[in-house]
Design an enzyme around this catalytic site. Sequence first.
Site, PDB file in Angstrom:
ATOM      1  N   LYS A  31      -6.789  -0.486  -6.524  1.00 36.81           N
ATOM      2  CA  LYS A  31      -7.036  -1.028  -7.870  1.00 36.81           C
ATOM      3  C   LYS A  31      -6.436  -0.092  -8.924  1.00 36.81           C
ATOM      4  O   LYS A  31      -5.782  -0.526  -9.865  1.00 36.81           O
ATOM      5  CB  LYS A  31      -8.546  -1.202  -8.106  1.00 36.81           C
ATOM      6  CG  LYS A  31      -9.140  -2.382  -7.344  1.00 36.81           C
ATOM      7  CD  LYS A  31     -10.660  -2.466  -7.448  1.00 36.81           C
ATOM      8  CE  LYS A  31     -11.178  -3.600  -6.560  1.00 36.81           C
ATOM      9  NZ  LYS A  31     -12.637  -3.740  -6.552  1.00 36.81           N
TER      10      LYS A  31
ATOM     11  N   GLN B  27     -18.013  -0.590  -7.547  1.00 37.33           N
ATOM     12  CA  GLN B  27     -17.529  -1.025  -6.234  1.00 37.33           C
ATOM     13  C   GLN B  27     -18.698  -1.251  -5.284  1.00 37.33           C
ATOM     14  O   GLN B  27     -19.589  -0.410  -5.165  1.00 37.33           O
ATOM     15  CB  GLN B  27     -16.551   0.036  -5.679  1.00 37.33           C
ATOM     16  CG  GLN B  27     -15.828  -0.376  -4.419  1.00 37.33           C
ATOM     17  CD  GLN B  27     -14.890  -1.578  -4.613  1.00 37.33           C
ATOM     18  OE1 GLN B  27     -14.327  -1.777  -5.677  1.00 37.33           O
ATOM     19  NE2 GLN B  27     -14.757  -2.396  -3.584  1.00 37.33           N
TER      20      GLN B  27
ATOM     21  N   ASP C 295     -16.037  -8.007 -13.241  1.00 39.17           N
ATOM     22  CA  ASP C 295     -16.280  -8.535 -11.895  1.00 39.17           C
ATOM     23  C   ASP C 295     -17.131  -9.810 -11.954  1.00 39.17           C
ATOM     24  O   ASP C 295     -17.295 -10.493 -10.944  1.00 39.17           O
ATOM     25  CB  ASP C 295     -17.047  -7.504 -11.041  1.00 39.17           C
ATOM     26  CG  ASP C 295     -16.149  -6.789 -10.037  1.00 39.17           C
ATOM     27  OD1 ASP C 295     -15.099  -7.348  -9.679  1.00 39.17           O
ATOM     28  OD2 ASP C 295     -16.525  -5.676  -9.606  1.00 39.17           O
TER      29      ASP C 295
HETATM   30  N1  GUN Z   1     -16.544  -5.233  -2.800  1.00 43.08           N
HETATM   31  C1  GUN Z   1     -15.895  -6.241  -2.171  1.00 43.08           C
HETATM   32  N2  GUN Z   1     -15.255  -7.027  -3.069  1.00 43.08           N
HETATM   33  C2  GUN Z   1     -15.511  -6.504  -4.277  1.00 43.08           C
HETATM   34  C3  GUN Z   1     -15.121  -6.882  -5.598  1.00 43.08           C
HETATM   35  O1  GUN Z   1     -14.417  -7.873  -5.845  1.00 43.08           O
HETATM   36  N3  GUN Z   1     -15.591  -6.080  -6.587  1.00 43.08           N
HETATM   37  C4  GUN Z   1     -16.370  -4.998  -6.346  1.00 43.08           C
HETATM   38  N4  GUN Z   1     -16.808  -4.288  -7.393  1.00 43.08           N
HETATM   39  N5  GUN Z   1     -16.763  -4.638  -5.139  1.00 43.08           N
HETATM   40  C5  GUN Z   1     -16.315  -5.382  -4.115  1.00 43.08           C
END
Ligand code: GUN
Length: 281
Positions: free
Chosen positions: A50, A94, A117
């Site tokens: 990311k 995350q 998110d």
């Molecule tokens: N863990 C798995 N997919 C995601 C996501 O799209 N965002 C976040 N913050 N954690 C994740």
Amino acid sequence: MTAQIINGKEIAQQFCDDLAQQIKQLKKMPKLAVILVGDNPASLIYVRNKQKKAQEIGMECEVFHFAELAQENEIVTLIEQLNMDKSVNGIIVQLPMPKHLNETHILETVQQDKDVDAFKQVMSGALWQKKAPWASATPQGVLLLLKKYVDNLCGKHAVIIGRSNIVGKPMAALLLNEDCTVTISHSKTIGLKDIVKTGDIVVVACGVPRLVKKDWVKPGAVIIDVGISKVDGKLCGDVDFDEVKDVAGAITPVPGGVGPMTIAMLLKNTYTAYLKQMDNL
Ligand code: GUN
């Protein structure tokens, strides 16, 4: 029949190239804050990817890495500071987080206009009512792929395997908003195989490696595999790709399918959050 292989990596790259052009026009760089707790190996890779992609498209991305045993109040205090910080446009935590932390409490601390998110409860509700400013990244990335590979989503039967808050449920809302007929199934569904076989579209996000087999799939169906597991040292999804590619109309590979789309959509959400925040100044 041999399925078209959906190249999510390439589609995400094109999307990010366009986004980079739009970001170039802005007065200042948008900024994403990423909170990572502990050293889950998959999360470390996701967060690194990311950050790398954000920087590549001209977005600032600061990672706040807490130890596995971090206290909830330390994380909440940081989120409150980031909420107040005008230079920060988006905040994500995350997942998964270590078990001793109250995930709901932490996610609910993120200010709504920075919840890129879309994991807050109010954001899920807004999505079901078609009033959300953006949707969670993975289902949004899946929808973009489906729009490229399905002629007309209206009226199609979409079967989702998985009912998580971060993929299955928002995916169902997005597809319903596109006038699909949606079935949400999961690991406890009775007669799962027969239900999946009725899907013109199948989105699989249940975390069971190679669950979906050739005889589960309607010929010509579009199959999107959100799963990612390591089996015998090799990455694979929730769909038995080698079998299913001979029946499906189109299918995503793992890796290189949905994964890159998730990152692209997260960055798009951060850009949208930036624009909205500027409008409200
Ligand atoms: N863990 C798995 N997919 C995601 C996501 O799209 N965002 C976040 N913050 N954690 C994740």
